[in-house]
Write a protein that holds these residues in place. Structure first.
Motif, PDB file in Angstrom:
ATOM      1  N   PRO A 285       5.560  33.954  -8.566  1.00  0.00           N
ATOM      2  CA  PRO A 285       5.298  32.648  -9.192  1.00  0.00           C
ATOM      3  C   PRO A 285       3.943  32.621  -9.888  1.00  0.00           C
ATOM      4  CG  PRO A 285       5.088  32.500  -6.815  1.00  0.00           C
ATOM      5  CD  PRO A 285       5.585  33.884  -7.123  1.00  0.00           C
ATOM      6  N   HIS A 286       3.801  31.726 -10.858  1.00  0.00           N
ATOM      7  CA  HIS A 286       2.546  31.549 -11.587  1.00  0.00           C
ATOM      8  C   HIS A 286       1.524  30.876 -10.668  1.00  0.00           C
ATOM      9  CE1 HIS A 286       0.122  29.702 -15.039  1.00  0.00           C
ATOM     10  NE2 HIS A 286      -0.060  30.995 -15.090  1.00  0.00           N
ATOM     11  N   ALA A 287       0.280  30.876 -11.038  1.00  0.00           N
ATOM     12  CA  ALA A 287      -0.786  30.260 -10.243  1.00  0.00           C
ATOM     13  C   ALA A 287      -0.559  28.760 -10.044  1.00  0.00           C
ATOM     14  CB  ALA A 287      -2.131  30.501 -10.915  1.00  0.00           C
ATOM     15  N   CYS A 288       0.179  28.119 -10.953  1.00  0.00           N
ATOM     16  CA  CYS A 288       0.452  26.680 -10.827  1.00  0.00           C
ATOM     17  C   CYS A 288       1.671  26.424  -9.934  1.00  0.00           C
ATOM     18  CB  CYS A 288       0.646  26.045 -12.200  1.00  0.00           C
ATOM     19  SG  CYS A 288       2.137  26.579 -13.056  1.00  0.00           S
ATOM     20  N   GLN A 289       2.144  27.456  -9.236  1.00  0.00           N
ATOM     21  CA  GLN A 289       3.243  27.386  -8.256  1.00  0.00           C
ATOM     22  C   GLN A 289       4.623  27.162  -8.867  1.00  0.00           C
ATOM     23  OE1 GLN A 289       2.465  28.378  -5.181  1.00  0.00           O
ATOM     24  NE2 GLN A 289       0.400  28.533  -6.002  1.00  0.00           N
ATOM     25  N   THR A 290       4.775  27.375 -10.162  1.00  0.00           N
ATOM     26  CA  THR A 290       6.080  27.257 -10.812  1.00  0.00           C
ATOM     27  C   THR A 290       6.574  28.650 -11.166  1.00  0.00           C
ATOM     28  OG1 THR A 290       5.424  25.155 -11.757  1.00  0.00           O
ATOM     29  CG2 THR A 290       7.321  26.212 -12.759  1.00  0.00           C
ATOM     30  N   ASN A 291       7.877  28.831 -11.120  1.00  0.00           N
ATOM     31  CA  ASN A 291       8.444  30.133 -11.470  1.00  0.00           C
ATOM     32  C   ASN A 291       9.490  29.992 -12.570  1.00  0.00           C
ATOM     33  OD1 ASN A 291       8.655  32.846 -11.375  1.00  0.00           O
ATOM     34  ND2 ASN A 291       9.360  32.990  -9.283  1.00  0.00           N
ATOM     35  N   ARG A 292       9.257  29.064 -13.502  1.00  0.00           N
ATOM     36  CA  ARG A 292      10.155  28.869 -14.647  1.00  0.00           C
ATOM     37  C   ARG A 292       9.376  29.178 -15.924  1.00  0.00           C
ATOM     38  NH1 ARG A 292      14.721  25.715 -14.086  1.00  0.00           N
ATOM     39  NH2 ARG A 292      14.418  24.767 -16.112  1.00  0.00           N
ATOM     40  N   TRP A 293       9.876  30.133 -16.696  1.00  0.00           N
ATOM     41  CA  TRP A 293       9.216  30.566 -17.922  1.00  0.00           C
ATOM     42  C   TRP A 293      10.222  30.517 -19.068  1.00  0.00           C
ATOM     43  CZ3 TRP A 293       4.072  32.278 -17.828  1.00  0.00           C
ATOM     44  CH2 TRP A 293       3.514  32.441 -16.560  1.00  0.00           C
ATOM     45  N   GLU A 294       9.757  30.139 -20.266  1.00  0.00           N
ATOM     46  CA  GLU A 294      10.595  30.154 -21.463  1.00  0.00           C
ATOM     47  C   GLU A 294      10.170  31.325 -22.326  1.00  0.00           C
ATOM     48  OE1 GLU A 294      11.693  27.547 -25.444  1.00  0.00           O
ATOM     49  OE2 GLU A 294      10.183  26.779 -24.042  1.00  0.00           O
ATOM     50  N   ILE A 295      11.155  32.094 -22.806  1.00  0.00           N
ATOM     51  CA  ILE A 295      10.876  33.202 -23.732  1.00  0.00           C
ATOM     52  C   ILE A 295      10.654  32.592 -25.110  1.00  0.00           C
ATOM     53  CG2 ILE A 295      11.760  35.317 -24.768  1.00  0.00           C
ATOM     54  CD1 ILE A 295      13.537  35.629 -22.250  1.00  0.00           C
TER      55      ILE A 295
END
Length: 63
Positions: free
Chosen positions: A13-23
């Motif tokens: 997960p990202h440092a902001c605690q989210t694991n949703r990414w857009e390409i």
């Protein structure tokens, strides 16, 4: 497989605690944007394929 504007989950997960990414860019390098804080990360395609866990949402909009 993944495509432009798909929402993907990475292994960590990202440092902001989210694991949703857009390409947002595809080529030899892939640019992804955090869906929570908007942070943009660019990595090689090989590195991206190693770090990507799965595609969460496919982009349904076609050009």
């Amino acid at each position: 497989m993944y495509d432009l504007h798909d929402i993907v989950e990475m292994k960590k997960p990202h440092a902001c605690q989210t694991n949703r990414w857009e390409i947002i860019r595809m080529g030899a390098d892939i640019k992804i944007k955090c869906m929570n804080c908007g942070h943009i990360v660019m990595m090689t395609r090989r590195e991206f394929e190693k770090k990507m866990k799965k595609v969460l949402e496919k982009n349904v909009e076609k050009e």
